[in-house]
Design a protein around this motif. Structure first.
Motif, PDB file in Angstrom:
ATOM      1  N   THR A 153      55.322  30.470  -4.721  1.00 22.80           N
ATOM      2  CA  THR A 153      54.227  31.347  -5.154  1.00 22.80           C
ATOM      3  C   THR A 153      53.746  30.966  -6.558  1.00 22.80           C
ATOM      4  O   THR A 153      52.561  31.077  -6.855  1.00 22.80           O
ATOM      5  CB  THR A 153      54.636  32.833  -5.128  1.00 22.80           C
ATOM      6  OG1 THR A 153      55.837  33.005  -5.891  1.00 22.80           O
ATOM      7  CG2 THR A 153      54.891  33.313  -3.713  1.00 22.80           C
ATOM      8  N   SER A 154      54.658  30.480  -7.389  1.00 25.13           N
ATOM      9  CA  SER A 154      54.240  30.142  -8.745  1.00 25.13           C
ATOM     10  C   SER A 154      53.350  28.889  -8.782  1.00 25.13           C
ATOM     11  O   SER A 154      52.534  28.725  -9.687  1.00 25.13           O
ATOM     12  CB  SER A 154      55.481  30.023  -9.627  1.00 25.13           C
ATOM     13  OG  SER A 154      55.469  28.897 -10.437  1.00 25.13           O
ATOM     14  N   TYR A 155      53.500  28.020  -7.774  1.00 21.52           N
ATOM     15  CA  TYR A 155      52.669  26.804  -7.724  1.00 21.52           C
ATOM     16  C   TYR A 155      51.619  26.831  -6.616  1.00 21.52           C
ATOM     17  O   TYR A 155      50.891  25.851  -6.430  1.00 21.52           O
ATOM     18  CB  TYR A 155      53.565  25.558  -7.581  1.00 21.52           C
ATOM     19  CG  TYR A 155      54.135  25.145  -8.922  1.00 21.52           C
ATOM     20  CD1 TYR A 155      53.381  24.376  -9.806  1.00 21.52           C
ATOM     21  CD2 TYR A 155      55.388  25.582  -9.318  1.00 21.52           C
ATOM     22  CE1 TYR A 155      53.872  24.041 -11.042  1.00 21.52           C
ATOM     23  CE2 TYR A 155      55.884  25.249 -10.570  1.00 21.52           C
ATOM     24  CZ  TYR A 155      55.121  24.475 -11.431  1.00 21.52           C
ATOM     25  OH  TYR A 155      55.593  24.146 -12.669  1.00 21.52           O
ATOM     26  N   ALA A 156      51.535  27.951  -5.892  1.00 22.69           N
ATOM     27  CA  ALA A 156      50.673  28.012  -4.705  1.00 22.69           C
ATOM     28  C   ALA A 156      49.235  27.571  -4.973  1.00 22.69           C
ATOM     29  O   ALA A 156      48.629  26.865  -4.165  1.00 22.69           O
ATOM     30  CB  ALA A 156      50.690  29.424  -4.126  1.00 22.69           C
ATOM     31  N   ALA A 157      48.695  27.957  -6.106  1.00 19.83           N
ATOM     32  CA  ALA A 157      47.284  27.675  -6.393  1.00 19.83           C
ATOM     33  C   ALA A 157      47.026  26.180  -6.556  1.00 19.83           C
ATOM     34  O   ALA A 157      45.873  25.741  -6.528  1.00 19.83           O
ATOM     35  CB  ALA A 157      46.862  28.421  -7.658  1.00 19.83           C
ATOM     36  N   GLU A 210      45.313  29.342   0.114  1.00 22.76           N
ATOM     37  CA  GLU A 210      44.511  30.410   0.738  1.00 22.76           C
ATOM     38  C   GLU A 210      45.329  31.689   0.929  1.00 22.76           C
ATOM     39  O   GLU A 210      44.840  32.790   0.693  1.00 22.76           O
ATOM     40  CB  GLU A 210      43.972  29.943   2.098  1.00 22.76           C
ATOM     41  CG  GLU A 210      42.722  29.077   2.007  1.00 22.76           C
ATOM     42  CD  GLU A 210      41.503  29.838   1.487  1.00 22.76           C
ATOM     43  OE1 GLU A 210      41.420  31.059   1.690  1.00 22.76           O
ATOM     44  OE2 GLU A 210      40.636  29.199   0.850  1.00 22.76           O
ATOM     45  N   GLU A 211      46.567  31.530   1.399  1.00 20.54           N
ATOM     46  CA  GLU A 211      47.399  32.726   1.603  1.00 20.54           C
ATOM     47  C   GLU A 211      47.709  33.376   0.259  1.00 20.54           C
ATOM     48  O   GLU A 211      47.724  34.598   0.132  1.00 20.54           O
ATOM     49  CB  GLU A 211      48.695  32.359   2.346  1.00 20.54           C
ATOM     50  CG  GLU A 211      49.702  33.492   2.491  1.00 20.54           C
ATOM     51  CD  GLU A 211      49.195  34.727   3.253  1.00 20.54           C
ATOM     52  OE1 GLU A 211      48.120  34.656   3.903  1.00 20.54           O
ATOM     53  OE2 GLU A 211      49.872  35.776   3.185  1.00 20.54           O
ATOM     54  N   ASN A 212      47.920  32.558  -0.745  1.00 21.73           N
ATOM     55  CA  ASN A 212      48.159  33.089  -2.080  1.00 21.73           C
ATOM     56  C   ASN A 212      46.939  33.877  -2.572  1.00 21.73           C
ATOM     57  O   ASN A 212      47.072  34.969  -3.110  1.00 21.73           O
ATOM     58  CB  ASN A 212      48.459  31.937  -3.046  1.00 21.73           C
ATOM     59  CG  ASN A 212      48.831  32.438  -4.424  1.00 21.73           C
ATOM     60  OD1 ASN A 212      49.765  33.201  -4.567  1.00 21.73           O
ATOM     61  ND2 ASN A 212      48.079  32.021  -5.427  1.00 21.73           N
ATOM     62  N   TYR A 246      48.176  16.866  -8.777  1.00 22.22           N
ATOM     63  CA  TYR A 246      47.712  18.059  -9.490  1.00 22.22           C
ATOM     64  C   TYR A 246      48.891  18.974  -9.830  1.00 22.22           C
ATOM     65  O   TYR A 246      49.118  19.305 -10.988  1.00 22.22           O
ATOM     66  CB  TYR A 246      46.693  18.792  -8.612  1.00 22.22           C
ATOM     67  CG  TYR A 246      46.022  19.983  -9.256  1.00 22.22           C
ATOM     68  CD1 TYR A 246      45.620  19.963 -10.589  1.00 22.22           C
ATOM     69  CD2 TYR A 246      45.750  21.134  -8.505  1.00 22.22           C
ATOM     70  CE1 TYR A 246      44.986  21.057 -11.160  1.00 22.22           C
ATOM     71  CE2 TYR A 246      45.104  22.228  -9.068  1.00 22.22           C
ATOM     72  CZ  TYR A 246      44.733  22.194 -10.395  1.00 22.22           C
ATOM     73  OH  TYR A 246      44.092  23.271 -10.958  1.00 22.22           O
ATOM     74  N   ALA A 247      49.675  19.342  -8.789  1.00 20.70           N
ATOM     75  CA  ALA A 247      50.842  20.205  -9.052  1.00 20.70           C
ATOM     76  C   ALA A 247      51.801  19.510 -10.012  1.00 20.70           C
ATOM     77  O   ALA A 247      52.407  20.153 -10.877  1.00 20.70           O
ATOM     78  CB  ALA A 247      51.545  20.560  -7.745  1.00 20.70           C
ATOM     79  N   SER A 298      56.150  26.941   3.711  1.00 20.04           N
ATOM     80  CA  SER A 298      56.993  26.016   2.943  1.00 20.04           C
ATOM     81  C   SER A 298      57.892  25.195   3.865  1.00 20.04           C
ATOM     82  O   SER A 298      58.696  24.395   3.389  1.00 20.04           O
ATOM     83  CB  SER A 298      57.839  26.787   1.929  1.00 20.04           C
ATOM     84  OG  SER A 298      58.999  27.325   2.547  1.00 20.04           O
ATOM     85  N   GLY A 299      57.777  25.440   5.186  1.00 23.68           N
ATOM     86  CA  GLY A 299      58.513  24.600   6.125  1.00 23.68           C
ATOM     87  C   GLY A 299      59.626  25.297   6.900  1.00 23.68           C
ATOM     88  O   GLY A 299      60.298  24.670   7.709  1.00 23.68           O
ATOM     89  N   TRP A 300      59.804  26.591   6.680  1.00 23.85           N
ATOM     90  CA  TRP A 300      60.838  27.315   7.418  1.00 23.85           C
ATOM     91  C   TRP A 300      60.280  27.798   8.757  1.00 23.85           C
ATOM     92  O   TRP A 300      59.098  28.149   8.849  1.00 23.85           O
ATOM     93  CB  TRP A 300      61.346  28.520   6.610  1.00 23.85           C
ATOM     94  CG  TRP A 300      62.301  28.132   5.513  1.00 23.85           C
ATOM     95  CD1 TRP A 300      62.565  26.871   5.072  1.00 23.85           C
ATOM     96  CD2 TRP A 300      63.104  29.013   4.734  1.00 23.85           C
ATOM     97  NE1 TRP A 300      63.489  26.904   4.061  1.00 23.85           N
ATOM     98  CE2 TRP A 300      63.839  28.215   3.828  1.00 23.85           C
ATOM     99  CE3 TRP A 300      63.283  30.400   4.701  1.00 23.85           C
ATOM    100  CZ2 TRP A 300      64.735  28.752   2.910  1.00 23.85           C
ATOM    101  CZ3 TRP A 300      64.173  30.951   3.783  1.00 23.85           C
ATOM    102  CH2 TRP A 300      64.900  30.134   2.895  1.00 23.85           C
TER     103      TRP A 300
END
Ligand SMILES: [Zn+2]
Length: 684
Positions: free
Chosen positions: A319-323, A331-333, A442-443, A216-218
């Motif tokens: 995580t709620s929008y990962a897909a 992929e990690e999700n 999409y998201a 996420s950029g951290w």
């Protein structure tokens, strides 16, 4: 509160095949087309393991494909349905339909979902507005505001709010607050020390959470610290969360509290302000399921730092929008949620994932197009009639019960008569006109659809209950009972047996597959340990005599003991208390379906089909509803999080309680399927 007859969720049924005639059978099927004969494993004795005798042949021929965590009858139907949904989506894609039409929404949603280059390019930018609100938080009040914003756009976090019927006044819609906020499947995953759970927890804390924060950029160090903070918050909340079985007592999970009272219990939360942010209007009191959970939230807000909360909320959002985000995040999700938790070997192809998402968000929009073609009115009439056959069977059972007083019987019969069946598809479809879907992102479309759905729910506050509304789409391979509405919902897809025309299925199989395993099961939920506590109007209210309640509970306890004794995997055994309602419904469904079947000509004639008697075919028809197998990861997950027993025990468990089963398959003392008569449970 829905009582899902759990099967894999599916889309629309291919119901062209359903030609309607009354209940009378029909064609005598050849072995290759026989929906039950062909699944048998005749090397297994019915008395040793009935489920494997009934379904083992099919299971041997149909291993679980790599992209799936389980494989069974539901999946087979699902694949057919997806293929048809794909055609509808592809034609919507090319249709160039006018803005605002259903076709435009379907086509544009599908377009953005398949646009992997566009998704890659956008990265996490569709979430920027929410991320900014989280990042700018300076105090607890800001954290609560950010949590509210996430909630309204469909990201679950530590606030578990929704609008639903008051359990004690089913005509009133109320704000409900429940425990939530965890990232692992439920509270047990934070505390259990067995090898399997420990492995999952270690992966979650040391790989999944820090990787998601980094993606996420951290930077790596900030991500590692943030992952620990978020996990500590979750563990703190988990410690104050109730266990699966403790969520099933409707009285213990009902606390009507005024907003002033809520402010006193949790002084760190300004509920008037929070409810405004959550878009609830004019709230004076709410129903809190688990007050101790909100006391823990209040304490956590003081215990953890603002940076801890920022990491927690950031993870909840990502995580709620990962897909629906770029490949590295998706992929990690999948690695964690698909592989580690569910044992999937690879992802489903993108188009299938997009259709599944679309179906979850706009199910009735797709469902309308399907039933026009695949579920004619005459099919609806047929299955409404089958509901009545089961209702009649239940009446006769109640009248004959030797343990229930006439007083309670009278009320039980009145409640049974009042059960409202919803069959096939809704009479009035949901109105999607205010949902905005575009080709932008999409998201972004998922955010729009989730927010739209959130507002539909919020706007129910203060309005009369809409009894026309469905809580499942017609293309769902599932069914349910709603205690507050005293109604059953039976979507069109649930009636389908893949690969065979309806009029070629003999009554024995249909009565097992539909009347027992679906209709009888759902109606019995109105009278399981939980459902029986709701009255004819769907209100939580004592209507049983105390003596009858005691007698019911004694019988139910026998079923708890029976299921507690089943070891499923490693040392994991079924949780008899958590699964009690489902096990009562399975057993009830079987005995009601069986007695309804005994009234048919096929049963009376007693002729064998492919060497199987009518009674044998009834039990095999019921087993067909649970045809399938799953990976160990899924079984382990199910034992901890699901109120349903694993499929094979939904067959092998209740059958041992039914005398006709012993007769049908000549089960003898000494067989594994044998249960001593004094241990056999009879409730309904
Ligand atoms: Zn159920």
């Amino acid at each position: 509160m829905n009582k899902i007859k759990q099967k894999p969720v599916i889309y629309i049924a291919v119901l062209t095949a359903f030609v309607l005639c009354a209940y009378q059978t029909k064609t005598i099927v050849d072995p290759p087309n026989d929906p039950v004969f062909n699944n048998l494993d005749q090397t297994v004795s019915p008395g040793a393991d009935f489920f494997m005798y009934a379904n083992g042949g099919w299971i041997k021929r149909n291993p679980i494909p790599p992209a799936y965590s389980s494989w069974g009858i539901g999946n087979v139907v699902q694949e057919e349905i997806r293929d048809r949904l794909k055609k509808i989506n592809e034609s919507a894609l090319k249709a160039n339909a006018a803005k605002g039409t259903g076709t435009q929404k379907i086509g544009d949603f599908y377009f953005t979902g398949l646009d992997s280059a566009g998704i890659e390019k956008m990265g996490i930018s569709p979430l920027q507005e929410q991320l900014n609100i989280i990042d700018q938080a300076k105090d607890e009040h800001d954290i609560l505001n950010a949590a509210a914003l996430l909630t309204t756009t469909g990201t679950r976090n530590f606030i578990g709010s929704r609008v639903g019927q008051d359990d004690k006044n089913s005509s009133k819609m109320m704000v409900q607050l429940g425990q939530t906020g965890l990232g692992l499947p439920n509270r047990d995953y934070y505390f259990k020390t067995d090898a399997r759970t420990t492995r999952i927890r270690n992966d979650y804390t040391t790989k999944y959470l820090p990787t998601m924060l980094a993606l996420s950029g951290w930077d790596e160090q900030k991500a590692a610290v943030g992952a620990k903070s978020a996990y500590n918050i979750e563990k703190f909340l988990a410690d104050s969360s109730r266990k699966l079985e403790d969520l099933r007592d409707p009285y213990k999970n009902y606390h009507k509290i005024s907003v002033a009272g809520l402010n006193r219990i949790t002084p760190g939360i300004d509920w008037d302000d929070l409810f405004t942010k959550l878009q609830f209007k004019a709230v004076d009191s709410v129903i809190v399921g688990q007050p101790e959970y909100y006391k823990a939230v209040d304490k956590a807000l003081k215990t953890f730092t603002i940076d801890d909360w920022k990491a927690y909320l950031r993870l909840k959002l990502i995580t709620s929008y990962a897909a629906y985000l770029n490949n590295a995040i998706a992929e990690e999700n999948f690695r964690f949620s698909g592989k580690v938790l569910r044992g999937q070997k690879e992802q489903l192809p993108r188009w299938k994932r997009v259709l599944d998402t679309e179906n979850g968000l706009m199910g009735e929009l797709l469902g309308q197009l399907f039933v026009q073609e695949y579920f004619p009115e005459r099919s609806k009439i047929r299955y409404v009639a089958m509901v009545e056959a089961i209702r009649q069977s239940y009446r006769e059972h109640i009248q004959k019960l030797d343990w229930m007083s006439p007083e309670t019987k009278q009320k039980a019969l009145a409640k049974l008569n009042a059960i409202h069946p919803k069959v096939g598809y809704p009479d009035i479809w949901k109105d999607f006109s205010t949902l905005n879907i575009s080709r932008d992102s999409y998201a972004g479309n998922v955010i729009q659809a989730r927010h739209w759905s959130y507002m539909i729910n919020v706007n129910k506050l203060g309005k009369p209950v809409n009894h026309q509304e469905w809580n499942m789409s017609p293309q769902t391979y599932n069914a349910n009972y709603s205690p507050s509405n005293n109604e059953i919902t039976l979507p069109a897809a649930q009636f389908l047996i893949p690969g065979i025309k309806d009029d070629e299925v003999d009554d024995a199989v249909t009565y097992g597959y539909v009347a027992a395993s679906t209709i009888g099961h759902e109606i019995t939920h109105g009278f399981d340990d939980e459902g029986r506590q709701y009255d004819i109007k769907g209100n939580l209210k004592a209507w049983w005599t105390p003596q009858d309640s005691v007698k019911f509970t004694q019988r139910a306890q026998m079923l708890v003991n029976q299921f507690n004794s089943y070891v499923v995997l490693d040392s994991l055994h079924v949780n008899g208390k958590a699964t009690l309602g489902e096990n009562i419904a399975d057993l009830g469904g079987i005995v009601l379906g069986l007695d309804a079947f005994k009234k048919t000509q096929q049963y009376k004639d007693g002729k064998k089909i492919n060497g199987l008697t009518p009674l044998q075919r009834f039990f095999l028809g019921y087993s067909l509803g649970w045809l399938g197998h799953e990976r160990d990861e899924v079984l382990a997950n199910q034992i901890l999080t699901d109120v349903h027993s694993p499929g094979f025990l939904r067959v092998n468990g209740p059958f041992t309680d039914v005398p006709e089963f012993y007769k049908a398959f000549n089960i003898k003392k000494g067989d594994k399927m044998w249960l001593d008569p004094d241990k056999r449970v009879k409730i309904w």
